[in-house]
Every structure is written in structure tokens, then in C-alpha cells.
Design an enzyme around this catalytic site. Structure first.
Site, PDB file in Angstrom:
ATOM      1  N   ARG A  85     -12.095   2.298  -8.263  1.00 22.79           N
ATOM      2  CA  ARG A  85     -11.224   3.443  -8.590  1.00 22.79           C
ATOM      3  C   ARG A  85     -11.558   3.988  -9.984  1.00 22.79           C
ATOM      4  NH1 ARG A  85      -5.474   2.423  -5.645  1.00 22.79           N
ATOM      5  NH2 ARG A  85      -6.376   1.767  -3.660  1.00 22.79           N
ATOM      6  N   ASP A  94       0.821  -1.219   0.000  1.00 18.73           N
ATOM      7  CA  ASP A  94       0.000   0.000   0.000  1.00 18.73           C
ATOM      8  C   ASP A  94       0.856   1.270   0.000  1.00 18.73           C
ATOM      9  OD1 ASP A  94      -2.376   1.363  -0.029  1.00 18.73           O
ATOM     10  OD2 ASP A  94      -2.704   1.246   2.133  1.00 18.73           O
ATOM     11  N   HIS A 149       2.285   3.163  -8.985  1.00 15.10           N
ATOM     12  CA  HIS A 149       2.077   1.720  -9.191  1.00 15.10           C
ATOM     13  C   HIS A 149       3.275   1.114  -9.935  1.00 15.10           C
ATOM     14  CE1 HIS A 149      -1.830   2.100  -7.525  1.00 15.10           C
ATOM     15  NE2 HIS A 149      -2.359   2.754  -8.541  1.00 15.10           N
ATOM     16  N   ASN A 205       1.173   3.390  -2.941  1.00 13.19           N
ATOM     17  CA  ASN A 205       1.677   3.787  -4.269  1.00 13.19           C
ATOM     18  C   ASN A 205       1.150   5.156  -4.692  1.00 13.19           C
ATOM     19  OD1 ASN A 205       2.717   1.225  -4.295  1.00 13.19           O
ATOM     20  ND2 ASN A 205       1.352   0.424  -5.879  1.00 13.19           N
ATOM     21  N   SER A 231      -7.432  -5.563  -5.045  1.00 18.91           N
ATOM     22  CA  SER A 231      -8.502  -6.143  -4.230  1.00 18.91           C
ATOM     23  C   SER A 231      -9.824  -6.151  -5.009  1.00 18.91           C
ATOM     24  CB  SER A 231      -8.672  -5.345  -2.931  1.00 18.91           C
ATOM     25  OG  SER A 231      -9.342  -4.121  -3.187  1.00 18.91           O
ATOM     26  N   THR A 232     -10.794  -6.914  -4.489  1.00 14.84           N
ATOM     27  CA  THR A 232     -12.131  -6.933  -5.114  1.00 14.84           C
ATOM     28  C   THR A 232     -12.768  -5.542  -5.038  1.00 14.84           C
ATOM     29  OG1 THR A 232     -12.908  -7.818  -2.989  1.00 14.84           O
ATOM     30  CG2 THR A 232     -12.707  -9.386  -4.794  1.00 14.84           C
ATOM     31  N   GLU A 233     -12.299  -4.706  -4.135  1.00 16.12           N
ATOM     32  CA  GLU A 233     -12.850  -3.345  -3.984  1.00 16.12           C
ATOM     33  C   GLU A 233     -12.124  -2.322  -4.862  1.00 16.12           C
ATOM     34  OE1 GLU A 233     -12.156  -5.314  -1.134  1.00 16.12           O
ATOM     35  OE2 GLU A 233     -14.264  -5.886  -1.167  1.00 16.12           O
ATOM     36  N   ASN A 234     -10.957  -2.679  -5.382  1.00 14.48           N
ATOM     37  CA  ASN A 234     -10.182  -1.691  -6.148  1.00 14.48           C
ATOM     38  C   ASN A 234     -10.804  -1.337  -7.511  1.00 14.48           C
ATOM     39  OD1 ASN A 234      -6.980  -2.857  -4.867  1.00 14.48           O
ATOM     40  ND2 ASN A 234      -8.164  -1.086  -4.225  1.00 14.48           N
ATOM     41  N   TRP A 238       2.722   7.960  -2.729  1.00 17.35           N
ATOM     42  CA  TRP A 238       4.125   8.119  -3.160  1.00 17.35           C
ATOM     43  C   TRP A 238       4.172   9.013  -4.403  1.00 17.35           C
ATOM     44  CZ3 TRP A 238       6.967   7.224  -7.555  1.00 17.35           C
ATOM     45  CH2 TRP A 238       8.358   7.127  -7.417  1.00 17.35           C
ATOM     46  N   GLU A 291       0.877 -12.481  12.794  1.00 18.82           N
ATOM     47  CA  GLU A 291       1.448 -11.309  13.465  1.00 18.82           C
ATOM     48  C   GLU A 291       1.462 -10.168  12.458  1.00 18.82           C
ATOM     49  OE1 GLU A 291       2.304 -11.152  16.637  1.00 18.82           O
ATOM     50  OE2 GLU A 291       1.822 -13.269  16.937  1.00 18.82           O
TER      51      GLU A 291
HETATM   52  C1  IPE Z   1      -5.452  -2.725  -0.103  1.00 18.77           C
HETATM   53  O1  IPE Z   1      -5.163  -1.374  -0.229  1.00 18.77           O
HETATM   54  C2  IPE Z   1      -5.363  -3.395  -1.430  1.00 18.77           C
HETATM   55  C3  IPE Z   1      -4.030  -3.502  -2.015  1.00 18.77           C
HETATM   56  C4  IPE Z   1      -2.923  -3.071  -1.485  1.00 18.77           C
HETATM   57  C5  IPE Z   1      -3.982  -4.155  -3.281  1.00 18.77           C
HETATM   58  P1  IPE Z   1      -6.285  -0.261  -0.446  1.00 18.77           P
HETATM   59  O2  IPE Z   1      -5.549   1.006  -0.611  1.00 18.77           O
HETATM   60  O3  IPE Z   1      -7.209  -0.666  -1.513  1.00 18.77           O
HETATM   61  O4  IPE Z   1      -7.068  -0.309   0.936  1.00 18.77           O
HETATM   62  P2  IPE Z   1      -7.923   0.811   1.670  1.00 18.77           P
HETATM   63  O5  IPE Z   1      -8.904   1.343   0.678  1.00 18.77           O
HETATM   64  O6  IPE Z   1      -6.985   1.869   2.137  1.00 18.77           O
HETATM   65  O7  IPE Z   1      -8.564   0.084   2.824  1.00 18.77           O
HETATM   66  C1  IPE Z   2      -1.710   0.119  -3.357  1.00 19.92           C
HETATM   67  O1  IPE Z   2      -1.456   1.477  -3.387  1.00 19.92           O
HETATM   68  C2  IPE Z   2      -1.896  -0.487  -4.726  1.00 19.92           C
HETATM   69  C3  IPE Z   2      -3.286  -0.853  -5.037  1.00 19.92           C
HETATM   70  C4  IPE Z   2      -4.294  -0.803  -4.217  1.00 19.92           C
HETATM   71  C5  IPE Z   2      -3.540  -1.314  -6.395  1.00 19.92           C
HETATM   72  P1  IPE Z   2      -2.632   2.537  -3.393  1.00 19.92           P
HETATM   73  O2  IPE Z   2      -3.005   2.826  -4.797  1.00 19.92           O
HETATM   74  O3  IPE Z   2      -3.750   2.090  -2.526  1.00 19.92           O
HETATM   75  O4  IPE Z   2      -1.916   3.789  -2.768  1.00 19.92           O
HETATM   76  P2  IPE Z   2      -2.547   4.842  -1.758  1.00 19.92           P
HETATM   77  O5  IPE Z   2      -3.060   4.079  -0.590  1.00 19.92           O
HETATM   78  O6  IPE Z   2      -3.648   5.549  -2.485  1.00 19.92           O
HETATM   79  O7  IPE Z   2      -1.413   5.737  -1.404  1.00 19.92           O
HETATM   80 MG    MG Z   3      -4.153   2.365  -0.560  1.00 28.50          MG
END
Ligand code: IPE
Ligand code: IPE
Ligand code: MG
Length: 248
Positions: free
Chosen positions: A78, A27, A44, A29, A72-75, A32, A214
């Protein structure tokens, strides 16, 4: 020293009992990239480089299973532009893995429901698994369109279908059986789960499997900046934990 419930112990040169299975929620990216005034996909891309480096390192130090949370299934929620950029990156990574990773002694598997991915991506996933199936080193699980709740729903549907067909009885359902219907069937549960970026939650990662994992949350670091030293630091923290598994 962190104890293991059962199974074989991996002791490294520093006499540490290493986690057999490490999970990483990759997490940070997006943040960053934002910090550098870059578009999120740039984060990414950098994160994918970090992933390659950390996966190789884990295999070299003798980790048996590494599960990385890539999507994730929730991504899917975006913006389409970000989802498209991620799909493009997955394709590039898999093409590269097929070309360059022949030398690596890593068995790659994908965990999650792959049906929403393009036919091309699904074919690359299949080829990557096939090409690496007989490797003897670390198992790398790449969690793509993975969600712990979705995984449990799939398992419950399969179990229900087998009960309906008379193959098993409801009385025979136990924890071992449920584990055997998950994507991680046959693998040890994660000993250590690392989440960089300062978020203190599981975000639906390995829900069933992490009952006694852990957690090491690393606030100071975003995934693209994560180094092998950060991984070593997390392993050191893990080694100092007193795992009791409900005992004394
Ligand atoms: C979890 O990160 C999924 C991955 C790293 C692939 P998210 O960025 O999607 O999680 P939330 O939304 O902060 O809970
Ligand atoms: C994790 O980084 C990668 C994926 C979930 C695909 P994020 O894209 O969630 O990065 P932040 O949390 O928005 O910084
Ligand atoms: Mg994230």
C-alpha cells in the site's frame, strides 16, 4: 447444531455450542472512510475501536481464542502514507493496551513475522505479551505482518534445519508436527472465520489452520460498523452449520 471434532464444548446460556476459536478478517476500513469522504486512515482508526469492542465482547461470552487479521504480508504494497498511518495506529493501540488493558483478562499474542517492524513497535509487542502472559481468559492473537504462505515457509525452514541437525527425521513429519511449528501452535483450529465487507476470499489468512473452518461472509457490513449483534448473527449462522469433517 455445529459439532466440534474434539476438545471441550463451550455451551452458552442460549444452549448454543460456541465456536472455541473465532478468526476475523477485519476488512472494509478503507471503503468505510471513502463513503464518508475521509482519508483511509480514518477508517483504520474507527476499525481499531471496533476491534477493541469485539475483543472484549468475545472474552465476555467465553470464546477461548480470537485471531484478528490486522496487517497482512501483502499490505506493505500500500502507499507509504497508509502504511505509516497503520504503524502509528499499532503503536498507539499497544501503548494504550499496556496502560489500560491490565484489568482485562485477555492474553495477547502476536502472530506473524515481527522483524520488519520498528524496534519500538517490537518492544511494545514483547511487553504486551509479557504483561498478559499469565491471564486466564481468552487468547487474543493479533495477526501482524502475517501471511499463511509465509508462515508455512517459516515452519518448513525450521523443520528442514532440525532434520539437518539430526533432531528429527523426515519420516516423523505429520500434520500435528506441522501445526506445532506454526504461530498458533497448541491452539485449536478456528471453528468460525468471519469476513465483513463483501469480499469472498481468505487473503492468505490461517491457510493451514482453516482447513475445516466455517466461513461466514457478511456482505452488508464494513468492519468499522461491525457490532456485537453482527458477531452474534455470525455465531448463530455457525451454530446452524452441519460440520462433517469429511464424515457422514
Ligand atoms: C486482508 O484484507 C488483510 C487484512 C484485513 C488485514 P485485504 O484488504 O488486504 O485483502 P484483499 O487485498 O482484498 O484480498
Ligand atoms: C482492512 O481494511 C485493514 C487492513 C488491511 C489493514 P482495508 O484497508 O483493506 O479496507 P478496504 O478493503 O480497502 O475497504
Ligand atoms: Mg481490504
Amino acid at each position: 447444531m455445529a459439532k466440534k471434532k474434539d476438545s471441550t464444548l463451550i455451551v452458552d446460556r442460549a444452549n448454543r455450542i460456541l465456536p472455541e476459536h473465532i478468526g476475523i478478517i477485519m476488512d472494509g476500513n478503507g471503503r468505510w472512510a471513502k463513503k464518508r469522504l475521509l482519508p483511509r486512515p480514518a477508517g483504520h482508526r474507527e476499525g481499531a475501536q471496533t476491534f477493541r469492542k469485539i475483543a472484549r465482547y468475545c472474552n465476555n461470552i467465553g470464546i477461548k481464542v480470537l485471531t484478528v487479521y490486522a496487517f497482512s504480508t501483502e499490505n506493505w504494497k500500500r502507499p507509504a502514507s497508509e502504511v505509516d498511518a497503520l504503524m502509528k495506529l499499532f503503536k498507539e493501540y499497544l501503548q494504550e493496551a499496556l496502560r489500560d488493558f491490565r484489568e482485562e483478562n485477555i492474553r495477547t499474542r502476536f502472530v506473524g513475522d515481527r522483524s520488519p517492524f520498528s524496534a519500538e513497535l517490537q518492544e511494545l509487542m514483547r511487553e504486551t505479551e509479557e504483561l498478559s502472559a499469565d491471564k486466564t481468559g481468552m487468547t487474543l492473537n493479533i495477526a501482524m505482518n502475517y501471511g499463511g504462505r509465509a508462515e508455512l515457509c517459516t515452519a518448513i525452514k525450521q523443520i528442514a534445519a532440525e532434520i539437518k541437525d539430526g533432531k528429527i527425521t523426515s519420516e516423523s513429519i505429520d500434520e500435528k508436527m506441522i501445526s506445532d511449528y506454526l504461530y498458533t501452535a497448541g491452539q485449536p483450529d478456528p471453528d468460525l472465520i468471519i469476513r465483513p465487507s463483501g469480499e469472498y476470499r481468505t487473503s492468505n489468512f490461517l491457510l493451514w489452520q482453516s482447513a475445516y473452518s466455517e466461513y461466514v461472509f457478511m456482505d452488508e457490513i464494513l468492519w468499522p460498523d461491525f457490532t456485537t449483534e453482527n458477531l452474534e448473527e455470525a455465531i448463530d449462522i455457525y451454530c446452524m452449520r452441519n460440520r462433517r469433517f469429511g464424515g457422514v
